[in-house]
Design a protein around this motif. Sequence first.
Motif, PDB file in Angstrom:
ATOM      1  N   GLU C 323      99.015  16.939  13.155  1.00  0.00           N
ATOM      2  CA  GLU C 323      98.352  15.647  13.531  1.00  0.00           C
ATOM      3  C   GLU C 323      98.321  14.586  12.486  1.00  0.00           C
ATOM      4  O   GLU C 323      97.762  13.675  13.143  1.00  0.00           O
ATOM      5  CB  GLU C 323      96.980  16.074  14.115  1.00  0.00           C
ATOM      6  CG  GLU C 323      96.958  16.795  15.325  1.00  0.00           C
ATOM      7  CD  GLU C 323      97.173  18.417  14.790  1.00  0.00           C
ATOM      8  OE1 GLU C 323      96.574  18.641  13.819  1.00  0.00           O
ATOM      9  OE2 GLU C 323      97.399  19.394  15.474  1.00  0.00           O
ATOM     10  N   CYS C 324      98.835  14.639  11.388  1.00  0.00           N
ATOM     11  CA  CYS C 324      98.598  13.625  10.458  1.00  0.00           C
ATOM     12  C   CYS C 324      99.455  12.384  10.685  1.00  0.00           C
ATOM     13  O   CYS C 324      99.196  11.480   9.963  1.00  0.00           O
ATOM     14  CB  CYS C 324      98.618  14.074   9.040  1.00  0.00           C
ATOM     15  SG  CYS C 324      97.517  15.355   8.829  1.00  0.00           S
ATOM     16  N   PRO C 418      92.639   9.265  11.330  1.00  0.00           N
ATOM     17  CA  PRO C 418      91.404   9.881  11.537  1.00  0.00           C
ATOM     18  C   PRO C 418      90.340   8.731  11.019  1.00  0.00           C
ATOM     19  O   PRO C 418      90.476   7.929  10.315  1.00  0.00           O
ATOM     20  CB  PRO C 418      91.228  10.838  10.466  1.00  0.00           C
ATOM     21  CG  PRO C 418      92.380  10.523   9.427  1.00  0.00           C
ATOM     22  CD  PRO C 418      93.371   9.745  10.523  1.00  0.00           C
ATOM     23  N   VAL C 431      91.746  14.640   9.353  1.00  0.00           N
ATOM     24  CA  VAL C 431      91.718  15.315  10.473  1.00  0.00           C
ATOM     25  C   VAL C 431      91.112  16.704  10.194  1.00  0.00           C
ATOM     26  O   VAL C 431      91.064  17.610  11.232  1.00  0.00           O
ATOM     27  CB  VAL C 431      93.082  15.311  11.147  1.00  0.00           C
ATOM     28  CG1 VAL C 431      93.922  14.135  11.369  1.00  0.00           C
ATOM     29  CG2 VAL C 431      94.098  16.119   9.910  1.00  0.00           C
TER      30      VAL C 431
END
Lengths: 358, 315, 445
Positions: C323-324, C418, C431
């Motif tokens: 998800e980064c 994030p 995250v």
Amino acid sequence: MTELYDAPVAARDDNAPVIDAQDIRIWYGSERGPVKAVDGVSFSLRKGEILGLVGESGCGKSTIGRGLLGLLPPGAEMDGALRFKGEDLLALPKKEMFAKRGAELGMIFQEPLTRLNPLMRISEHFEETLRTHEKSIGKEEIQRRALEVLRLMGIPPTRYRSYPHEFSGGMRQRLMIALALVLRPAFVVADEPTTALDVLVEAQIIRILHSLRSEFETSLLLITHNLGIIAEACDRVAVMYAGEIVEIGDAREVFSDPQHPYTRELLRSTISLSTTGLNFIPGAPPDLVNPPTGCHFHPRCPDAMNICATRHPVQHAMPNGTRVQCWAADLAHGRAPDLTEDDTAPLVREEISVADEA
Amino acid sequence: MLNRLLAPFRNTTGLARWILVTGIVITIAFVVMAVFAPWLAPLDFNQQKVDGVKLPKLAAPSDDYWFGTSDQFYDVFSRVIWGARTALVVVTLSVLFSVLIGVPLGLISGFVGGWTDRMLVFVMDALYAFPTLLLAIVFSFLLRDALGGGVTAAALSLTVIYIPQYFRVVRNTTVSARESTYVEAARAIGAKNSSIMGRYLFGNVIQSVPVIGTLNAADAIGTLAALGFLGFGIQPNEASEWGYDLNRALDDASSGIWWTALFPGLAIVFLITGLTLVGEGLNETVNPSLRKRRIRKVEMPPNEPTTALVEGRTR
Amino acid sequence: MQTKRDVTATGESLVDIRDLEVHFELRGGMLKRLLGMDTGTVKAVDGVNISLKRGEVLGLVGESGSGKTTLGRAMLGLARSTKGSITYHERGGEGQTRERVVSQLKGADLRSLRTDLQMVFQDPNAALNPSMTIEAAVGHPLKIHGIAKGEDLRPRVAAALERVGLAPAEQFMSKYPADLSGGQKQRAVIARAIILDPEVLVADEPVSMLDMSVRAKILQLMVDLKKDLGLTYVYITHDLASAKFFCDRIAIMYLGRVVEIGPTEEIFADPKHPYTKALLKAIPEPDPNKMVPRDLPRGEIPDAAKPPLGCSFHPRCPEAVAECGWESRDLRVLLEEHWTRQETTSYEEEQALVGSLDRLDDPQKTVTLGSGADSARVRGLLDRIRQENPSEPLWSGVDEISETGDGVEVRFHQGFDPELRPSGGVEVACVLHPKPVTVEPFRPE
């Protein structure tokens, strides 16, 4: 002269020093008299060894680095004995010294951008460097050797034709190291190579310098003011104060059991993760035109004795293998049997002002 | 303070110092001439008679008239001496005026930046692009009605030529000094812009002004003489001026009369040389990039190897 | 010798920074400016929320380019904020406070703020006017703000100089900066900053240009001044070791954002953000038993004009996950890294196969490599690279690799940026934090 170090004995004997400096002195002229920037320094480096040279600014550490490579400014005088693979460098004519520089003696500077020509591609830098020393070298050979050394520095071959400004600070320093190493010099001086860099990049560069010995078998003189870098990258360490090496030996020994009060105080004044209180050395490094009599460190030394102010200490080997130039260490290890009680009495000094500092 | 001023001078190497000293000696000679003109010159600059008797016309140099006399019955020696006074007064005034105008304008332009800066740079560049002599002629024309053909008018028409040079140098140094940490620090303590300019920038951006001043002075001597030569300079009844004398001597030269042209000509050459040498000498001493520090020889006592110092050596 | 001083932070907010953005317009090349083309913005500070508590020492820690200095300058109004606000709660009479929005102050109002907020600069050699004596330099703030002049000036300057250890003051007053050593200059700079009796001192790397043995002295001086004058510090540094000693609270900054903020003890006891962990690991310690760390983040801080998608740190992050925010530029770095391990011949072959890498330079979530004819071989190359190092975090962010008519299409996983969220005793922008409840079994606190 070349046969000398091609001789089988010198080449095969891995224990023969690559560089051997004895009683090196480098003095500058000034209005007030000669500045004794380096005053009687001796050390040697073996093949693949990393020697850290540490000290405060103005202690003469950078002057040594330049002196070893014959890069002193006009007006500086140098004497002593400086042997590179057995050959006396100080006796060499300027032209031969120039040929040696780069080919066999390399230098890595602090500010990489000022040393790279902004109008020349990286490939052209390598061509220039290699052609200066090997006139008949072909373009393909240049590229092969350049890419090989760039790879070891972690610079991708896709960047071979880029200009210096297209690189980040850390990449430029890698480039400088690559340029210094492409000729595979046996001895390299790195003068504060990471001072302008950020912590993470600094750690990357230290790792590269550390790997030089396995990749190139290069002997490295690493000049820095950062004790942490010395501890992580060096095999041996030489601590300089006021133009002299006051302690030299195995890095592990020097850091875990410093024998000279200056080394000890320098370690104590360094702020590290384990610092819980601030310590510092009172006073300022001395004027190198008129250094203090006796031991140069005695006006700031917490352990100073009467003898320290009058007689210059001599370098002695300590039981842990380090060599130290200090009366107190001599006394502690029975190296100074002829001292009288008056000699060893604590030295009475004037108070040093808080702001008297570097 | 004096030490700080003299430090660069003491650090210069042979040639730069020699240039500076020679220049200063020549310039001082002219300054002495200018200051003591009434005592040094045997006659006044516009004196044609001695005791009611007219001077000989175009007399060759002799014991009575060292440099001879001119076709206007003037004593050439006296005219040369008085000419030094005119030249130095005009040049000093013009340099002073151009510094007084050029430096503040440059400082403001460089510091304020933006639109002001662009306009001023445009005007100054336009002035700079003009041929200097033409500009001086135009201004001497314009000023003649208001100020007459005297020393002040001549000085002002020269001023216009040299303002852009101070402006450019000061503006460019200001632009780079504006970004320095000490200016940021001045902002951080709450200094007003005027105070930043006056107390922080001024002292640091005028360092090359003396050099330009001297070099401009040398240039101005030439321009003043050219104005006089062309008849746009100081009127002969106002003061003695070398350029005007040269113009008058033009016809003499073709008939073998050399003294009326030679001496004013030499005076111009020497003064320009003197001032240029001072300027170049100053440049080498003040400008760190040109300055070569004097290298002092080091005498090392014979090396005593540390092994010789080993224990047992008596105190 | 002094150990860590007692914390006198009161919890009362002194300066509030809300959603602060400081963006600089990038001046492109001559041609671009003439054509009026968009030349981009550098987001030096990009959405920062911090409150500075009265009496605390707040550390802003990060590499160069992290925006820490710009943030410090913005607090004094020396850098203009483009968005958000900085509010200074000025202490008035009888315990009252007056709110002053630094980011909106101008002219005389902004200048008057400087009696309360002051700054110490990194390079003592540049922070003093070379053509001003120490007396004039240190006394100038008093003159500017009309607090003292003429006769009154000298004793106050002398007192300030002696307060910072430049004693006897007479010895230093008539000197010029060039006559002083680095440490003495920094003391003079500090004297100039405290002479107005400010509340907040923003210290921008005050010791990093000094020698090792002098650093401790200047830091000690700052500790003493804090105690004696009741100062609140913002300590900007790249050196975590001095921050650990000196600060009560630390904000780790990366590319214009705060990525981790919390009490010093918490940060050092249990660093959460991978960047914080990396910084800690990289500090060269004078400890002979510590070796050069092996698993350091690769590369350097990216260009703030073209920040990475998703989390700014993901291209260097050893712990990065799907998800980064993986994207095309990361693939370029991966290929280039692969080629530093190849012989020249195989590099040239593979490079020809993949084609120009320039098409990866614009951030994209889907990229095509190679050409239609070679798609099978390009795919083979990618598979080989993957096999060389299957644990490379980038692969987790690749959703699909497919052969299309134009070459090999690589599709990256949708990432997100994030925000700063509480995790343990600190706040982290990662995250991985706080740890999702679904991954770890629920544990009552």
